[in-house]
Motif scaffolding. Structure first.
Motif, short mmCIF file in Angstrom:
data_model
loop_
_atom_site.label_atom_id
_atom_site.label_comp_id
_atom_site.label_asym_id
_atom_site.label_seq_id
_atom_site.Cartn_x
_atom_site.Cartn_y
_atom_site.Cartn_z
N GLU A 53 0.82 -1.21 0.00
CA GLU A 53 0.00 0.00 0.00
C GLU A 53 0.86 1.26 0.00
N PHE A 54 1.91 1.25 -0.82
CA PHE A 54 2.81 2.39 -0.96
C PHE A 54 3.02 2.62 -2.44
N HIS A 55 2.38 3.61 -2.99
CA HIS A 55 2.33 3.92 -4.42
C HIS A 55 1.51 2.93 -5.22
N GLU A 60 7.89 -3.48 -5.24
CA GLU A 60 9.06 -4.29 -4.91
C GLU A 60 10.31 -3.60 -5.44
N PHE A 61 11.26 -3.34 -4.56
CA PHE A 61 12.52 -2.72 -4.95
C PHE A 61 13.60 -3.78 -5.03
N GLN A 67 15.79 -0.79 -9.25
CA GLN A 67 14.52 -0.49 -9.88
C GLN A 67 13.37 -1.07 -9.08
N TYR A 68 12.19 -0.53 -9.35
CA TYR A 68 10.95 -0.96 -8.69
C TYR A 68 10.06 -1.69 -9.68
N GLN A 69 9.29 -2.64 -9.14
CA GLN A 69 8.18 -3.24 -9.87
C GLN A 69 6.93 -2.88 -9.07
#
Length: 181
Positions: A53-55, A60-61, A67-69
């Motif tokens: 529940e963050f963005h 997943e970093f 990078q993020y997914q």
């Protein structure tokens, strides 16, 4: 005796609404999916940091590629495929503005974070629904099945079975279905 009567009416009067339990069932799928995803990463020895529940429903970093997914994790009652109309539907907020659609959230993360965003995913329980329905309809056909003992959310069910040679000896079974992707 009076306390028993009050408790009895609480248990027998139909609830005025079930929005809370419906919301819980949707969030329960999200939680189960995220936990399974994390277990999969641990089995792969992949290092990552998970944000809930963050963005998005889950982000997943990866320290390896920096990078993020981002993951939109949604439930759907029917076992039909998602349509573009459903995925792009925007609901009106109390303020009069419109909430982003599922696709809108996906593209928002890609556009906002650019090169930091490696992937955007849409995850659904859709294929899993037929598995749950099959378990629920087939388990009661087992020759040692005695009774259903209720459920906990949309993918956890309790049953009572008896032993093959002794119908008086009961075995409690909790079936918890997880969808690994």
């Amino acid at each position: 005796m009076k306390g028993a009567q009050i408790m009895s009416s609480v248990l027998t009067v139909e609830q005025r609404e079930q929005a809370g339990s419906d919301s819980y069932n949707r969030f329960e799928y999200q939680v189960h999916w995220i936990v399974c995803h994390i277990i999969g990463k641990l089995q792969e020895d992949a290092e990552c940091i998970v944000f809930c529940e963050f963005h998005d429903d889950m982000a997943e970093f990866s320290p390896d590629n920096q990078q993020y997914q981002f993951f939109q994790i949604k439930t759907k009652e029917e076992s039909s495929d998602w349509t573009i109309a459903e995925m792009s539907k925007r609901e009106k907020k109390k303020s009069g503005n419109y909430k982003k659609s599922f696709l809108g959230f996906i593209f928002y993360n890609y556009l906002t974070f650019g090169a930091e965003c490696s992937h955007c995913h849409f995850v659904s329980n859709n294929d899993f629904t037929s598995v749950i329905k099959t378990v629920c309809t087939e388990i009661v056909k087992h020759p040692y099945f005695s009774s259903e003992c209720g459920g906990r959310g949309e993918s956890s069910f309790s049953y009572m079975f008896h032993l093959p040679n002794d119908k008086e000896r009961k075995v409690f079974v909790e079936v918890i279905l997880l969808h690994f992707m």
